[in-house]
Design a protein around this motif. Structure first.
Motif, PDB file in Angstrom:
ATOM      1  N   GLU A  30       0.834  -1.210   0.000  1.00 24.39           N
ATOM      2  CA  GLU A  30       0.000   0.000   0.000  1.00 24.39           C
ATOM      3  C   GLU A  30       0.868   1.260   0.000  1.00 24.39           C
ATOM      4  O   GLU A  30       0.564   2.232  -0.694  1.00 24.39           O
ATOM      5  N   GLU A  31       1.938   1.226   0.756  1.00 26.61           N
ATOM      6  CA  GLU A  31       2.873   2.352   0.789  1.00 26.61           C
ATOM      7  C   GLU A  31       3.491   2.576  -0.602  1.00 26.61           C
ATOM      8  O   GLU A  31       3.569   3.705  -1.083  1.00 26.61           O
ATOM      9  N   LYS A  32       3.907   1.492  -1.233  1.00 24.97           N
ATOM     10  CA  LYS A  32       4.552   1.594  -2.540  1.00 24.97           C
ATOM     11  C   LYS A  32       3.570   2.010  -3.633  1.00 24.97           C
ATOM     12  O   LYS A  32       3.946   2.752  -4.546  1.00 24.97           O
ATOM     13  N   ILE A  33       2.318   1.595  -3.557  1.00 25.78           N
ATOM     14  CA  ILE A  33       1.353   1.991  -4.586  1.00 25.78           C
ATOM     15  C   ILE A  33       1.090   3.489  -4.485  1.00 25.78           C
ATOM     16  O   ILE A  33       0.948   4.170  -5.510  1.00 25.78           O
ATOM     17  N   LYS A  34       1.058   4.028  -3.281  1.00 27.03           N
ATOM     18  CA  LYS A  34       0.879   5.477  -3.115  1.00 27.03           C
ATOM     19  C   LYS A  34       2.071   6.227  -3.712  1.00 27.03           C
ATOM     20  O   LYS A  34       1.904   7.246  -4.397  1.00 27.03           O
ATOM     21  N   GLU A  35       3.256   5.722  -3.473  1.00 29.11           N
ATOM     22  CA  GLU A  35       4.464   6.317  -4.049  1.00 29.11           C
ATOM     23  C   GLU A  35       4.403   6.256  -5.586  1.00 29.11           C
ATOM     24  O   GLU A  35       4.715   7.240  -6.271  1.00 29.11           O
ATOM     25  N   TYR A  36       4.006   5.123  -6.103  1.00 27.80           N
ATOM     26  CA  TYR A  36       3.883   4.936  -7.552  1.00 27.80           C
ATOM     27  C   TYR A  36       2.864   5.910  -8.140  1.00 27.80           C
ATOM     28  O   TYR A  36       3.115   6.538  -9.170  1.00 27.80           O
ATOM     29  N   GLU A  37       1.719   6.047  -7.489  1.00 23.15           N
ATOM     30  CA  GLU A  37       0.688   6.967  -7.959  1.00 23.15           C
ATOM     31  C   GLU A  37       1.213   8.403  -8.013  1.00 23.15           C
ATOM     32  O   GLU A  37       0.959   9.117  -8.985  1.00 23.15           O
ATOM     33  N   GLU A  38       1.957   8.812  -7.000  1.00 25.13           N
ATOM     34  CA  GLU A  38       2.535  10.159  -6.985  1.00 25.13           C
ATOM     35  C   GLU A  38       3.484  10.355  -8.163  1.00 25.13           C
ATOM     36  O   GLU A  38       3.466  11.409  -8.811  1.00 25.13           O
ATOM     37  N   ILE A  39       4.297   9.357  -8.438  1.00 30.05           N
ATOM     38  CA  ILE A  39       5.242   9.438  -9.556  1.00 30.05           C
ATOM     39  C   ILE A  39       4.492   9.532 -10.880  1.00 30.05           C
ATOM     40  O   ILE A  39       4.832  10.355 -11.736  1.00 30.05           O
ATOM     41  N   VAL A  40       3.471   8.702 -11.048  1.00 27.97           N
ATOM     42  CA  VAL A  40       2.706   8.704 -12.293  1.00 27.97           C
ATOM     43  C   VAL A  40       2.026  10.061 -12.493  1.00 27.97           C
ATOM     44  O   VAL A  40       2.074  10.630 -13.597  1.00 27.97           O
ATOM     45  N   PHE A  41       1.414  10.617 -11.450  1.00 29.47           N
ATOM     46  CA  PHE A  41       0.779  11.932 -11.568  1.00 29.47           C
ATOM     47  C   PHE A  41       1.813  13.011 -11.895  1.00 29.47           C
ATOM     48  O   PHE A  41       1.547  13.911 -12.696  1.00 29.47           O
ATOM     49  N   GLN A  42       2.981  12.917 -11.285  1.00 31.48           N
ATOM     50  CA  GLN A  42       4.040  13.894 -11.556  1.00 31.48           C
ATOM     51  C   GLN A  42       4.478  13.806 -13.018  1.00 31.48           C
ATOM     52  O   GLN A  42       4.681  14.840 -13.667  1.00 31.48           O
ATOM     53  N   LYS A  43       4.627  12.608 -13.535  1.00 33.70           N
ATOM     54  CA  LYS A  43       5.034  12.441 -14.936  1.00 33.70           C
ATOM     55  C   LYS A  43       3.981  13.006 -15.881  1.00 33.70           C
ATOM     56  O   LYS A  43       4.312  13.576 -16.922  1.00 33.70           O
ATOM     57  N   GLU A  44       2.717  12.886 -15.497  1.00 34.74           N
ATOM     58  CA  GLU A  44       1.655  13.484 -16.315  1.00 34.74           C
ATOM     59  C   GLU A  44       1.776  15.015 -16.284  1.00 34.74           C
ATOM     60  O   GLU A  44       1.686  15.670 -17.329  1.00 34.74           O
TER      61      GLU A  44
END
Length: 70
Positions: free
Chosen positions: A11-25
């Motif tokens: 769950e911690e890593k998916i939140k981190e991943y989501e932040e990265i994906v939104f930043q890349k967008e």
């Protein structure tokens, strides 16, 4: 115990991943459709780990109905 720790870390890593994906967008490196796809599949994996998702399960009924027509 291990399973609970694993799920918490996941769950911690998916939140981190989501932040990265939104930043890349935001940076223009991902289109909105790509962001949606990345996050959908990542969340499906999390759901699968939690026993809440079965790949291809939505299509099971479609195939049954298709076979009945033939």
């Amino acid at each position: 115990m291990f399973e609970r720790e694993f799920k918490a870390k996941l769950e911690e890593k998916i939140k981190e991943y989501e932040e990265i994906v939104f930043q890349k967008e935001k940076e223009g490196l991902l289109k909105p459709s790509a962001r949606k796809t990345y996050l959908l599949h990542a969340n499906n994996f999390i759901r699968w780990c939690n026993g809440e998702f079965v790949p291809g399960d939505r299509n099971k009924n479609k195939n049954k109905n298709k076979n009945k027509k033939n």
